[in-house]
Design an enzyme around this catalytic site. Structure first.
Site, short mmCIF file in Angstrom:
data_model
loop_
_atom_site.label_atom_id
_atom_site.label_comp_id
_atom_site.label_asym_id
_atom_site.label_seq_id
_atom_site.Cartn_x
_atom_site.Cartn_y
_atom_site.Cartn_z
N ARG A 24 42.55 107.28 51.45
CA ARG A 24 42.92 105.90 51.14
C ARG A 24 43.95 105.36 52.12
NH1 ARG A 24 47.62 105.99 47.20
NH2 ARG A 24 46.93 104.02 46.40
N THR A 135 56.44 111.78 54.57
CA THR A 135 55.04 111.89 54.94
C THR A 135 54.76 111.25 56.29
OG1 THR A 135 54.43 111.86 52.62
CG2 THR A 135 52.68 111.34 54.18
N LYS A 160 55.73 116.05 55.91
CA LYS A 160 54.45 116.28 55.25
C LYS A 160 53.38 115.59 56.09
CE LYS A 160 52.10 116.69 51.03
NZ LYS A 160 52.20 116.21 49.66
N LYS A 162 49.72 114.42 56.84
CA LYS A 162 48.44 114.12 56.22
C LYS A 162 47.33 114.35 57.24
CE LYS A 162 49.57 112.46 52.08
NZ LYS A 162 49.07 113.10 50.83
N ASP A 190 48.81 118.49 54.31
CA ASP A 190 48.02 118.04 53.16
C ASP A 190 46.70 117.47 53.67
OD1 ASP A 190 46.99 117.14 50.80
OD2 ASP A 190 48.69 115.86 50.26
N GLU A 218 48.02 122.10 51.68
CA GLU A 218 47.75 121.50 50.37
C GLU A 218 46.33 120.96 50.29
OE1 GLU A 218 50.88 118.90 49.20
OE2 GLU A 218 49.64 117.74 47.83
N ASP A 243 46.48 120.33 44.58
CA ASP A 243 47.02 119.04 44.11
C ASP A 243 45.95 118.35 43.28
OD1 ASP A 243 48.22 116.64 43.62
OD2 ASP A 243 48.41 116.01 45.70
N LYS A 267 52.49 116.45 39.35
CA LYS A 267 52.72 115.00 39.40
C LYS A 267 52.59 114.44 37.99
CE LYS A 267 50.92 114.35 44.08
NZ LYS A 267 49.77 113.88 44.90
N SER A 295 54.47 113.02 43.81
CA SER A 295 54.21 111.77 43.09
C SER A 295 53.06 111.05 43.78
CB SER A 295 55.45 110.88 43.09
OG SER A 295 55.65 110.30 44.36
N ASP A 321 58.42 116.61 46.99
CA ASP A 321 57.70 115.73 47.91
C ASP A 321 57.79 114.35 47.27
OD1 ASP A 321 55.84 114.46 49.56
OD2 ASP A 321 54.12 115.32 48.52
N ASP A 323 59.00 111.21 48.59
CA ASP A 323 59.36 110.11 49.50
C ASP A 323 58.66 108.81 49.15
OD1 ASP A 323 56.90 111.33 50.21
OD2 ASP A 323 56.96 110.39 52.20
MG LIG Z 1 48.60 115.89 47.93
#
Ligand SMILES: [Mg+2]
Length: 367
Positions: A24, A135, A160, A162, A190, A218, A243, A267, A295, A321, A323
């Site tokens: 996304r 992130t 982190k 992505k 992740d 992750e 996750d 989360k 989150s 995590d 942020d």
């Molecule tokens: Mg994740």
């Protein structure tokens, strides 16, 4: 002093930088804030975020669940009797975890406020500060490298990253970032379900061969592919985290039994609030599985509740995590937590320290 009133507030807060993952892309956070009041006029706050792609939760759906069955379940209840009140929520609706979490957190906040203590203290800790990573949104290797340099300069030592947009490009991205950020920077990867098990194994082994400072990987594979998750976990040396594969304590139990992961990402919007999250933490601790407190893209309200729980965790492993609210141009509420470099600092005021909606009020959705 029973709960007298359950209110909802729609907020929309822009991000200062677009947030992009394998699944996304977003430039704003839309959230439903829930405010629960007692007879004395005290308020407790919680948050449900809209996330069609990952949780399937919407503002409209959360609003209907909160205003309907969840408000009916808590109105008239004793907020000091927190355990029965929050347990009843989980039995009131199926799914709708984000809405349940918002009401659960608001009840926890209200209970702490009534005792005159910060929420963290109600949960068992005097710690008010939690270190978080930041992130790096998925982008070209060059742009991710530049973002890594900027975040390091801002004081973040844990990034982190992505990934999940293609195995070979991902290795190039990660290598560029590791070189730019320096060997002292810890990287968390992740993939957001973006790889097949074979791709994940090849990529993680390449990361290990290159000696990159990666702490864990992750959600390498699809959420429903628990066998694939276990295959990756058993084939590589780096710790693997679930996750999107873990929502409820029951999911965590299955992952533990099948030895599918080393770590789980807790989360509130997935499990349904602080009560369920504490069960997840207890289950993980008893099973020797590590926990990261994460989150969704949330505002300061949701992040603060998670941080209060994260503050109860002992050090020695990945912890937070959180942020998400750092990306926002402003907080939708007055009071609450703030970011200080890589630390999320909770309020010393009772509950979450939230006093009202921000003034001027954040841009309300024109719906
Ligand atoms: Mg994740």
């Amino acid at each position: 002093m029973p709960v007298t009133d359950v209110r909802t507030h729609r907020v929309r807060v822009p991000l200062h930088t677009p947030f992009v993952t394998a699944v996304r892309s977003t430039s704003q956070v839309e959230a439903l804030l829930v405010e629960i009041r007692d007879e004395d006029g005290r308020s407790g706050w919680g948050e449900a975020t809209e996330n069609w792609r990952v949780t399937g939760s919407s503002i409209a759906g959360a609003e209907a669940a909160v205003a309907g069955p969840l408000a009916a379940a808590v109105t008239g209840s004793d907020p000091d009797d927190l355990e029965p009140a929050t347990r009843a929520l989980a039995a009131t609706v199926t799914g709708n975890q984000a809405a349940v979490s918002a009401v659960d957190c608001a009840l926890h906040d209200l209970a702490a406020a009534r005792l005159g203590v910060p929420l963290g203290q109600l949960l068992g800790t005097t710690r008010r500060s939690v270190a978080t990573d930041v992130t790096l949104a998925v982008d070209t290797p060059e742009r991710m490298r530049d973002a890594a340099r900027r975040r390091r300069a801002e004081g973040f030592t844990v990034l982190k990253v992505k990934l999940g947009r293609g195995e070979h490009d991902d290795l190039a991205r990660l290598t560029e970032i590791a070189e730019a950020a320096g060997a002292s920077t810890v990287l968390r990867v992740d993939a957001n379900q973006g790889w097949t098990p074979k791709e994940a194994i090849r990529l993680v082994r390449a990361v290990e061969d290159r000696g990159l400072n990666v702490e864990f990987v992750e959600q390498p594979v699809a959420a429903g592919d628990i066998e694939g998750l276990a295959e990756v976990t058993h084939a590589v040396g780096l710790p693997v985290m679930a996750d999107e594969s873990v929502w409820s304590p029951r999911d965590a139990l299955h992952l533990v039994r099948t030895r599918a992961v080393d770590l789980i990402n807790v989360k509130l919007a997935k499990c349904g609030g602080l009560r369920a999250a504490r069960h997840l933490v207890a289950l993980a601790e008893a099973s020797g599985v590590g926990v990261l407190f994460g989150s969704m893209m949330e505002t300061h309200v949701g992040v603060a509740a998670t941080a209060a729980l994260a503050a109860t965790a002992s050090g020695g492993g990945p912890v937070a995590d959180l942020d998400a609210a750092w990306w926002l141009t402003h907080s939708p509420v007055a009071g609450g937590p703030r970011y200080d470099g890589a630390a999320l600092v909770l309020s010393d005021a009772p509950g979450l320290g939230i006093t009202a909606l921000a003034d001027p009020a954040p841009a309300l959705s024109p719906r």
